[in-house]
Design a protein around this motif. Sequence first.
Motif, short mmCIF file in Angstrom:
data_model
loop_
_atom_site.label_atom_id
_atom_site.label_comp_id
_atom_site.label_asym_id
_atom_site.label_seq_id
_atom_site.Cartn_x
_atom_site.Cartn_y
_atom_site.Cartn_z
N VAL A 290 0.73 -1.17 0.13
CA VAL A 290 -0.17 -0.04 -0.02
C VAL A 290 0.81 1.43 0.10
O VAL A 290 0.78 2.13 -0.70
CB VAL A 290 -0.86 -0.03 1.00
N THR A 316 3.01 -2.01 7.20
CA THR A 316 2.27 -0.77 7.07
C THR A 316 3.00 0.27 6.52
O THR A 316 2.49 1.24 6.32
CB THR A 316 1.10 -0.65 8.03
N ALA A 321 -2.72 3.41 5.34
CA ALA A 321 -3.66 2.81 5.70
C ALA A 321 -3.22 1.43 6.38
O ALA A 321 -2.21 0.94 6.24
CB ALA A 321 -4.38 1.98 4.19
N SER A 323 -4.23 -2.19 7.13
CA SER A 323 -4.95 -3.31 6.86
C SER A 323 -4.16 -4.54 6.49
O SER A 323 -3.58 -4.50 5.43
CB SER A 323 -6.26 -2.67 5.75
N GLN A 326 -5.82 -5.28 2.76
CA GLN A 326 -5.36 -4.55 1.79
C GLN A 326 -3.91 -4.61 1.45
O GLN A 326 -3.50 -4.46 0.08
CB GLN A 326 -5.58 -2.92 2.38
N GLU A 327 -2.85 -4.95 2.28
CA GLU A 327 -1.59 -5.11 1.87
C GLU A 327 -1.69 -6.20 1.01
O GLU A 327 -0.67 -6.53 0.06
CB GLU A 327 -0.88 -5.33 3.03
N GLN A 329 -3.97 -7.83 -0.77
CA GLN A 329 -4.71 -7.55 -2.09
C GLN A 329 -3.90 -6.62 -2.88
O GLN A 329 -3.60 -6.89 -4.15
CB GLN A 329 -6.09 -6.78 -1.85
N MET A 330 -3.19 -5.84 -2.34
CA MET A 330 -2.33 -4.89 -3.21
C MET A 330 -1.34 -5.50 -3.71
O MET A 330 -0.90 -5.28 -4.83
CB MET A 330 -1.66 -3.47 -2.59
N TYR A 333 -2.98 -7.76 -6.63
CA TYR A 333 -3.29 -6.78 -7.78
C TYR A 333 -2.32 -6.08 -8.56
O TYR A 333 -2.29 -5.78 -9.84
CB TYR A 333 -4.41 -5.84 -7.20
N SER A 405 -15.67 -8.49 -0.03
CA SER A 405 -16.13 -7.35 0.91
C SER A 405 -17.14 -7.96 1.93
O SER A 405 -17.71 -9.02 1.72
CB SER A 405 -16.97 -6.21 0.19
#
Length: 443
Positions: A290, A316, A321, A323, A326-327, A329-330, A333, A405
């Motif tokens: 992130v 982080t 952010a 999460s 999110q880490e 996922q990023m 992705y 989600s």
Amino acid sequence: MRIHAAAALLPAGWVEDVRVELSESRIAGISVGVPAQADDTRVEALIPGMPNLHSHTFQRGFSGLTELRGPGKDSFWTWREVMYRFALQLNPEGVQAIAALACVEMLEAGYTRLGEFHYLHHAPDGRPYDDPAELSLRIFAAAEETGIALTHLPVFYAHGGFGGAAPNEGQRRFLHSLDAFDRLMERCEARMTRPQDRLGLAPHSLRGATPEEIRYLAAQWPDRPFHIHIAEQVKEVEDSLAHSGARPVEALLAETPVGPNWCLIHATHLTEAEITGIAQSGAVAGLCPVTEANLGDGIFPAPGFLAQGGRFGVGTDSNVAISVAQELQMLEYSQRLSLRGRNICTEAGSTGTALFNAALQGGAQALAAPQQELATGAPADLVALRDPMALSNPASLLDRWIFGSGVAVDQVWASGRHVVQDGRHPERDRIRRAASEVMRKLL
């Protein structure tokens, strides 16, 4: 205390109807295929807590406030000037208040151990405090207050560029001689009291420490977590080549004793030989996807690294952010965008599970923590997830948490302490108010 999970992620995989018994800071026993009892704490899904292997907690104070473009090109290097200005204003109480807020948010996100890459050491004018570990002690206090386990990583920072270049004024709170840094480490070691905490160290980078200084530190403080920023930015690579003719990771591998207790933070810009070198060294790649996206750093070459058995964990970093999902996922992705494919970070099966398990193992290694797993004798670092869809197949839960989600952190135990209930840390409001007051005065 006993926790009954409708499903739990054990070392062998997902299992239904699991009772976990806690005794102080450890898992005392696990029973499988048993019904819940009246006095059990009931949860839907139980997973191990994630280590956060790289954070600068004070940077949480200006999260989201650097997204205004000024004249000229914006970059990591212009962001760094904002960070310096913020760091020069913080007093010890502010450092602790913002760190406590970051720790609360980490626990609520499912992190149960903090790796704090701590380079804010001195007073705003650059002079040492009467206690050279004053600001490290503020990090200890924030961790103890909130309940998160801590691997503290005091940063050795002496220079402003490759070759021992003079530091700039914005770096004056960070700087040490080797002798002064040894005294800081000794003071930190003397003041650590919780059995779950660890002390490592972190030469900031090849810009902030020379290879000779890094070798000294590795010999002076052996067999400890040893972290370093490396190859985060293209300019860093160009500056390294201009200085020595070698790329940063190339130089690090050739001139310092990189090994399994090392964590190479970012390691974004790598050649094939450097990828192989890191993987063969046994060091962990400390990825902060992130923050790396926020700063425009680049994309870590995950497929080649993973194919050679490379280990990674997630952190982080600037705390723009906080999460776990999110880490991870990023990370996935970014690979999909770069390679124009899907499910890149796994050879087969669930991508979410593969990412989670790899980050769990790499994070524990990098922070000198016991293996994070749901097993008898393991640390009682547990995260309960809540699934509003109430789907019956737990095998998809981590995929839905990371890439979907609705799935959310419900409860967290850190070293056996029940630190999050119904998604909230019990001290969240008080700690947030204290940090907000600090940030209002500064900003």
